[in-house]
Design an enzyme around this catalytic site. Structure first.
Site, PDB file in Angstrom:
ATOM      1  N   GLU A 260       2.586   5.019   8.616  1.00 54.29           N
ATOM      2  CA  GLU A 260       4.061   4.899   7.516  1.00 54.29           C
ATOM      3  C   GLU A 260       3.598   4.397   6.318  1.00 54.29           C
ATOM      4  OE1 GLU A 260       6.999   5.661   8.585  1.00 54.29           O
ATOM      5  OE2 GLU A 260       6.815   5.924  10.754  1.00 54.29           O
ATOM      6  N   GLU A 416       3.211   4.896  -6.879  1.00 50.56           N
ATOM      7  CA  GLU A 416       4.246   3.879  -6.359  1.00 50.56           C
ATOM      8  C   GLU A 416       4.047   2.502  -7.362  1.00 50.56           C
ATOM      9  OE1 GLU A 416       3.440   2.507  -2.597  1.00 50.56           O
ATOM     10  OE2 GLU A 416       5.546   2.392  -2.051  1.00 50.56           O
TER      11      GLU A 416
HETATM   12  P1  NAD Z   1      -1.822  -2.408   2.089  1.00 48.26           P
HETATM   13  O1  NAD Z   1      -2.016  -1.039   2.411  1.00 48.26           O
HETATM   14  O2  NAD Z   1      -2.362  -3.322   0.971  1.00 48.26           O
HETATM   15  O3  NAD Z   1      -1.953  -3.340   3.494  1.00 48.26           O
HETATM   16  C1  NAD Z   1      -1.277  -2.922   4.746  1.00 48.26           C
HETATM   17  C2  NAD Z   1      -1.996  -3.588   5.996  1.00 48.26           C
HETATM   18  O4  NAD Z   1      -3.238  -3.004   6.006  1.00 48.26           O
HETATM   19  C3  NAD Z   1      -2.339  -5.067   5.608  1.00 48.26           C
HETATM   20  O5  NAD Z   1      -2.295  -5.837   6.740  1.00 48.26           O
HETATM   21  C4  NAD Z   1      -3.576  -5.277   5.033  1.00 48.26           C
HETATM   22  O6  NAD Z   1      -4.252  -6.395   5.653  1.00 48.26           O
HETATM   23  C5  NAD Z   1      -4.310  -4.083   6.058  1.00 48.26           C
HETATM   24  N1  NAD Z   1      -5.579  -3.633   5.462  1.00 48.26           N
HETATM   25  C6  NAD Z   1      -6.031  -3.521   4.305  1.00 48.26           C
HETATM   26  N2  NAD Z   1      -7.245  -2.942   4.347  1.00 48.26           N
HETATM   27  C7  NAD Z   1      -7.348  -2.359   5.434  1.00 48.26           C
HETATM   28  C8  NAD Z   1      -8.476  -1.555   5.778  1.00 48.26           C
HETATM   29  N3  NAD Z   1      -9.530  -0.991   5.521  1.00 48.26           N
HETATM   30  N4  NAD Z   1      -8.057  -1.230   7.606  1.00 48.26           N
HETATM   31  C9  NAD Z   1      -7.455  -1.760   8.196  1.00 48.26           C
HETATM   32  N5  NAD Z   1      -6.224  -2.609   7.591  1.00 48.26           N
HETATM   33  C10 NAD Z   1      -6.410  -3.054   6.342  1.00 48.26           C
HETATM   34  O7  NAD Z   1      -0.071  -2.471   1.974  1.00 48.26           O
HETATM   35  P2  NAD Z   1       0.883  -3.631   1.379  1.00 48.26           P
HETATM   36  O8  NAD Z   1       0.628  -4.182  -0.071  1.00 48.26           O
HETATM   37  O9  NAD Z   1       0.716  -4.861   2.477  1.00 48.26           O
HETATM   38  O10 NAD Z   1       2.309  -3.045   1.651  1.00 48.26           O
HETATM   39  C11 NAD Z   1       2.763  -2.162   0.745  1.00 48.26           C
HETATM   40  C12 NAD Z   1       2.634  -0.853   1.013  1.00 48.26           C
HETATM   41  O11 NAD Z   1       3.146  -0.495   2.325  1.00 48.26           O
HETATM   42  C13 NAD Z   1       3.325   0.203  -0.169  1.00 48.26           C
HETATM   43  O12 NAD Z   1       2.487   1.163  -0.444  1.00 48.26           O
HETATM   44  C14 NAD Z   1       4.440   0.477   0.863  1.00 48.26           C
HETATM   45  O13 NAD Z   1       5.145   1.655   0.314  1.00 48.26           O
HETATM   46  C15 NAD Z   1       4.276   0.602   2.055  1.00 48.26           C
HETATM   47  N6  NAD Z   1       5.335   0.387   3.185  1.00 48.26           N
HETATM   48  C16 NAD Z   1       5.377   1.731   3.932  1.00 48.26           C
HETATM   49  C17 NAD Z   1       6.645   1.514   4.814  1.00 48.26           C
HETATM   50  C18 NAD Z   1       6.961   2.617   5.824  1.00 48.26           C
HETATM   51  O14 NAD Z   1       7.758   2.517   6.428  1.00 48.26           O
HETATM   52  N7  NAD Z   1       6.593   3.893   5.254  1.00 48.26           N
HETATM   53  C19 NAD Z   1       7.268   0.310   5.150  1.00 48.26           C
HETATM   54  C20 NAD Z   1       6.860  -0.748   4.231  1.00 48.26           C
HETATM   55  C21 NAD Z   1       5.651  -0.570   3.412  1.00 48.26           C
END
Ligand code: NAD
Length: 526
Positions: A260, A416
């Site tokens: 997601e 974004e």
């Molecule tokens: P992010 O991608 O930075 O991190 C998400 C999660 O992944 C965190 O727990 C992080 O610690 C972990 N992570 C980071 N690097 C990783 C790796 N290499 N392998 C595995 N896990 C790793 O995102 P964020 O800043 O926490 O959240 C914002 C993003 O999430 C935005 O792009 C937003 O649009 C998206 N989002 C999507 C939905 C949806 O339903 N489509 C909902 C909420 C947020």
């Protein structure tokens, strides 16, 4: 959709905040990995440190989940259902505290009561678990086929910082209600409410090992996505990280994935729309969690006949919002989550300005009256000074900002932004004045609305049912909202993205089935 807001709360006393890992039904100390600090986004001050899981901790969590899984599966749906109903009532009882933990580290105002939205979702899911079973076939002579829905085994959830409780439980509840066990990795930027969730699981009486928490950031996420024993991961986060998770999952043991990811979501406003409704819904979409929402309508496309009135009303309403302390009564829009988010959003705004676009915030629009002429004084400032251990800031506040005339090739137009920033563009009115959606207009809207690699959420504002339906078919998005916008979703309907906004769906009546594998059993009939 939105429950009565939880009233303004106090930040919880820091000494009572749980920060440990949760493994095999107990809170445990991490073994040796470094801690990471959390800061108050209102003023940049240090709050507390959260210990990160080591590789050994992740392995201990995996072993606990693996041991617990067969016993959990054999308990069966009636027992799972009663445990989750108890959890739902605990979520309601503890919603104020859960929300306070989120407000404290994320700046999300206490009106955003996700725990209250989550409780009914869990109750619906619990009911579905009882009817999650397979099919039978006797159409082939001498054969009978029966399909069984069986769990994957040990699964994992990797959660973003911006909606911790709702997005954790949207993965955890259906996974467990299909007989799996799970390891959850909350975001390193907002782990506290997810850790508190473990207390509620304990109190509800869930057996040890079915739900485990490993804190940490990228490293711990990678340990999960490369783990050879974990069979399915639900990931919510950015496109960039989602691709890393997909690569790691493929190269390790070809895990099943739900991704997601991000959005760059258009709201399309037609000349015949209810102006007040369109302004109010699209503005709230960007105010909610300061626009740090995957489905925020960060691109507004407005038809020329209504554009001047819409833009004027939107700019006045949006730029008059004063970001404030999430715990202060009346605060609707808080600071951004942290310094990284602040710097990223300000870079997009600066680049948009440098590209020649018209960038409007309260200092330009004058919204809110003459007493707010110097918003530099009204809002805490970004001090940007170093004190050896890192930055000390005056808070991560960004003024609600509208961008007009933004060139399509800028980063702000393509990526974004994830903040209280919106781009508004216009599209032509219909030549005849009768048919709101002439073929050339459809082509134009297709080009404008569907030009992005994202496809998560779109909204349409019109009084014409036919226009609404044509747009619902045209827009490349997993959700199309008519005469409303995000954060509205229905938790009993599927949610997810097209294109690079993701793979698979969460929520809806297939939630539990998605966490099950199908096994066909063939009986030879003599
Ligand atoms: P992010 O991608 O930075 O991190 C998400 C999660 O992944 C965190 O727990 C992080 O610690 C972990 N992570 C980071 N690097 C990783 C790796 N290499 N392998 C595995 N896990 C790793 O995102 P964020 O800043 O926490 O959240 C914002 C993003 O999430 C935005 O792009 C937003 O649009 C998206 N989002 C999507 C939905 C949806 O339903 N489509 C909902 C909420 C947020």
């Amino acid at each position: 959709m939105f429950p009565t807001p939880v009233g303004a709360t106090q930040p919880p006393p820091l000494e009572k905040v749980e920060t440990r890992l949760f493994i095999n039904g107990e809170f445990v100390q991490a073994t040796g990995a470094p801690s990471y600090p959390l800061h108050n986004p209102v003023n940049g001050s240090y709050l507390l440190s959260v210990p990160s899981a080591s590789r050994q901790d992740v392995e201990t969590a995996y072993q606990a989940a693996n041991r617990a899984q067969p016993g959990w599966h054999s308990l069966g749906a009636q027992v799972w259902c009663s445990l989750f109903l108890k959890l739902a009532s605990l979520l309601r009882e503890n919603s104020a505290r859960l929300v306070a933990l989120e407000s404290m580290v994320m700046g999300k105002p206490s009106t955003a009561a996700d725990a209250l939205r989550t409780a009914p979702m869990i109750e619906n899911l619990a009911g579905q678990a009882i009817v999650n079973h397979g099919e039978s076939s006797i159409t082939t002579s001498g054969q009978m086929g029966v399909s069984l829905l069986v769990p994957y085994g040990v699964t994992a959830a990797i959660v973003p910082w911006n909606t911790p409780i709702l997005l954790t439980l949207a993965k955890l509840a259906p996974a467990l209600l299909a007989g799996n066990t799970m390891i959850v990795k909350p975001s390193e930027r907002s782990p506290l409410s997810v850790i508190m969730l473990a207390k509620l699981f304990q109190e509800a009486g869930f057996p040890p090992g079915v739900f485990n928490i490993v804190n940490g950031g990228e490293e711990v996420g990678t340990m999960l996505s490369t783990h050879p024993g974990i069979r399915k991961i639900a990931f919510t986060g950015s496109v960039e990280t989602g691709k890393k998770v997909a690569r790691a999952s493929a190269e390790s043991n070809l895990k099943n994935l739900v991704l997601e990811l991000g959005g760059k979501n258009p709201a399309v406003i037609f000349d015949d729309a209810d102006l007040e409704q369109a302004v109010s819904a699209t503005e709230f979409s960007l105010v909610y969690n300061a626009g740090q929402v995957c489905m925020a309508n960060s691109r507004i496309l407005v038809q020329q006949g209504i554009a001047d009135r819409f833009i004027e009303a939107f700019v006045q309403k949006f730029t008059a919002r004063v970001p404030g302390d999430p715990f202060a009564t009346g605060t609707v829009i808080g600071p951004l989550v942290d310094r990284r988010a602040y710097d990223s959003v300000m870079d997009y705004i600066d680049e948009a300005r440098a590209s020649g676009a018209k960038v409007i915030d309260a200092r330009i629009s004058g919204a809110g009256g003459s007493e707010r002429r110097d918003l530099g004084r009204t809002l805490p400032r970004q001090a940007k000074r170093r004190d050896g251990s890192g930055f000390e800031d005056g808070g991560y506040f960004v003024l609600p900002t509208v961008i007009l005339d933004l060139p399509n090739d800028t980063r702000a137009a393509k990526e974004e932004i994830f903040g209280p920033v919106v781009e508004i563009k216009t599209f032509p009115s219909s030549a005849s004045g009768e048919e709101t959606l002439a073929p050339e207009l459809v082509d134009r809207l297709n080009e404008m609305a569907n030009s992005q690699e994202y496809g998560l959420y779109a909204s349409v504002f019109t009084r014409s049912l036919s226009t609404a339906m044509k747009m619902a078919r045209l827009l490349e998005a997993g959700t199309v909202a008519i005469n409303q916008s995000s954060p509205t979703i229905l938790t009993d309907m599927p949610f997810g993205g097209f294109k690079q906004s993701g793979w698979g769906r969460e929520f809806g009546k297939e939630s539990i089935e998605r966490w099950s594998l199908t096994r066909t059993v063939l009986f030879k009939l003599d």
